[in-house]
Design an enzyme around this catalytic site. Structure first.
Site, PDB file in Angstrom:
ATOM      1  N   GLN A  83      24.071 -26.106 -28.672  1.00 54.72           N
ATOM      2  CA  GLN A  83      22.704 -25.644 -28.979  1.00 54.72           C
ATOM      3  C   GLN A  83      22.514 -24.223 -28.465  1.00 54.72           C
ATOM      4  O   GLN A  83      22.777 -23.941 -27.294  1.00 54.72           O
ATOM      5  CB  GLN A  83      21.651 -26.586 -28.347  1.00 54.72           C
ATOM      6  N   ASN A 131      22.134 -30.451 -32.427  1.00 57.05           N
ATOM      7  CA  ASN A 131      22.785 -30.164 -31.146  1.00 57.05           C
ATOM      8  C   ASN A 131      21.741 -30.237 -30.036  1.00 57.05           C
ATOM      9  O   ASN A 131      20.615 -29.768 -30.207  1.00 57.05           O
ATOM     10  CB  ASN A 131      23.420 -28.764 -31.170  1.00 57.05           C
ATOM     11  N   ASP A 152      20.648 -20.945 -43.063  1.00 54.40           N
ATOM     12  CA  ASP A 152      21.231 -20.491 -41.798  1.00 54.40           C
ATOM     13  C   ASP A 152      21.794 -19.083 -41.979  1.00 54.40           C
ATOM     14  O   ASP A 152      22.430 -18.780 -42.987  1.00 54.40           O
ATOM     15  CB  ASP A 152      22.332 -21.453 -41.340  1.00 54.40           C
ATOM     16  N   ILE A 153      21.545 -18.226 -40.985  1.00 52.57           N
ATOM     17  CA  ILE A 153      21.961 -16.820 -41.080  1.00 52.57           C
ATOM     18  C   ILE A 153      23.486 -16.674 -40.964  1.00 52.57           C
ATOM     19  O   ILE A 153      24.037 -15.658 -41.398  1.00 52.57           O
ATOM     20  CB  ILE A 153      21.230 -15.982 -39.988  1.00 52.57           C
ATOM     21  N   HIS A 157      16.131 -28.375 -34.296  1.00 49.74           N
ATOM     22  CA  HIS A 157      16.448 -28.068 -35.694  1.00 49.74           C
ATOM     23  C   HIS A 157      17.546 -28.999 -36.164  1.00 49.74           C
ATOM     24  O   HIS A 157      18.432 -29.386 -35.405  1.00 49.74           O
ATOM     25  CB  HIS A 157      16.887 -26.610 -35.860  1.00 49.74           C
TER      26      HIS A 157
HETATM   27  P1  AMP Z   1      22.379 -24.371 -32.788  1.00 52.45           P
HETATM   28  O1  AMP Z   1      23.676 -23.694 -32.394  1.00 52.45           O
HETATM   29  O2  AMP Z   1      22.513 -25.820 -33.117  1.00 52.45           O
HETATM   30  O3  AMP Z   1      21.289 -24.085 -31.770  1.00 52.45           O
HETATM   31  O4  AMP Z   1      21.959 -23.716 -34.154  1.00 52.45           O
HETATM   32  C1  AMP Z   1      21.243 -22.534 -34.271  1.00 52.45           C
HETATM   33  C2  AMP Z   1      21.490 -22.013 -35.655  1.00 52.45           C
HETATM   34  O5  AMP Z   1      20.507 -21.057 -35.953  1.00 52.45           O
HETATM   35  C3  AMP Z   1      22.848 -21.351 -35.842  1.00 52.45           C
HETATM   36  O6  AMP Z   1      23.574 -22.010 -36.877  1.00 52.45           O
HETATM   37  C4  AMP Z   1      22.500 -19.917 -36.204  1.00 52.45           C
HETATM   38  O7  AMP Z   1      23.382 -19.347 -37.147  1.00 52.45           O
HETATM   39  C5  AMP Z   1      21.105 -20.069 -36.761  1.00 52.45           C
HETATM   40  N1  AMP Z   1      20.260 -18.882 -36.657  1.00 52.45           N
HETATM   41  C6  AMP Z   1      20.097 -18.080 -35.591  1.00 52.45           C
HETATM   42  N2  AMP Z   1      19.218 -17.088 -35.871  1.00 52.45           N
HETATM   43  C7  AMP Z   1      18.813 -17.300 -37.148  1.00 52.45           C
HETATM   44  C8  AMP Z   1      17.915 -16.617 -38.020  1.00 52.45           C
HETATM   45  N3  AMP Z   1      17.253 -15.515 -37.623  1.00 52.45           N
HETATM   46  N4  AMP Z   1      17.745 -17.094 -39.267  1.00 52.45           N
HETATM   47  C9  AMP Z   1      18.416 -18.195 -39.679  1.00 52.45           C
HETATM   48  N5  AMP Z   1      19.271 -18.888 -38.895  1.00 52.45           N
HETATM   49  C10 AMP Z   1      19.473 -18.442 -37.653  1.00 52.45           C
END
Ligand code: AMP
Ligand code: ZN
Length: 114
Positions: free
Chosen positions: A94, A87, A31-32, A100
């Site tokens: 989400q 989520n 996760d970023i 995911h």
């Molecule tokens: P959600 O809030 O459950 O939709 O989770 C989305 C997740 O994706 C969050 O924890 C973000 O930090 C992660 N995210 C968003 N963009 C990226 C990316 N480019 N690479 C890796 N993780 C990401």
């Protein structure tokens, strides 16, 4: 593939990510914006908008996600204590509308989640 979807682009290699596992069906990447010492995501390569959109024919794929998450958690040293989060919907947190599974660990977890 949904051409407007961030995670489809990561799955297609169009946007870089720290990929830790890949096969024909699934991708796992860090996760970023980690919310725990270990925080990675498992996604299917197939574009499914979220948990509520899972269909009968996706059941095996979703089961594979959990199996991979647990295996990667063990690889990352958090195999005995980790949290899985899906989520569904903006109010639930989400932000990316490609299903995911979060895998978080390496610290104590509170309950209930915020
Ligand atoms: P959600 O809030 O459950 O939709 O989770 C989305 C997740 O994706 C969050 O924890 C973000 O930090 C992660 N995210 C968003 N963009 C990226 C990316 N480019 N690479 C890796 N993780 C990401
Ligand atoms: Zn997608």
């Amino acid at each position: 593939m949904d051409s407007n979807c961030l995670f489809c682009k990561i799955a297609a290699g169009e946007i870089p990510a720290e990929i830790i596992f890949e096969d024909d069906d699934l991708l796992a990447f860090m996760d970023i914006a980690p919310q725990a010492p270990v925080h990675f995501l498992v996604i299917p390569k197939k574009h499914i908008p979220g948990p509520a959109a899972v269909e009968e024919q996706d059941q095996k794929l979703i089961g594979k996600m959990m199996q991979l998450g647990a295996r990667m958690a063990a690889d990352k040293g958090i195999g005995d204590n980790f949290r899985l989060v899906f989520n569904n919907g903006a109010e639930a947190g989400q932000t990316v509308f490609h299903i995911h599974m979060h895998i978080l660990g390496g610290r104590n977890m509170g309950w209930p989640p915020g």
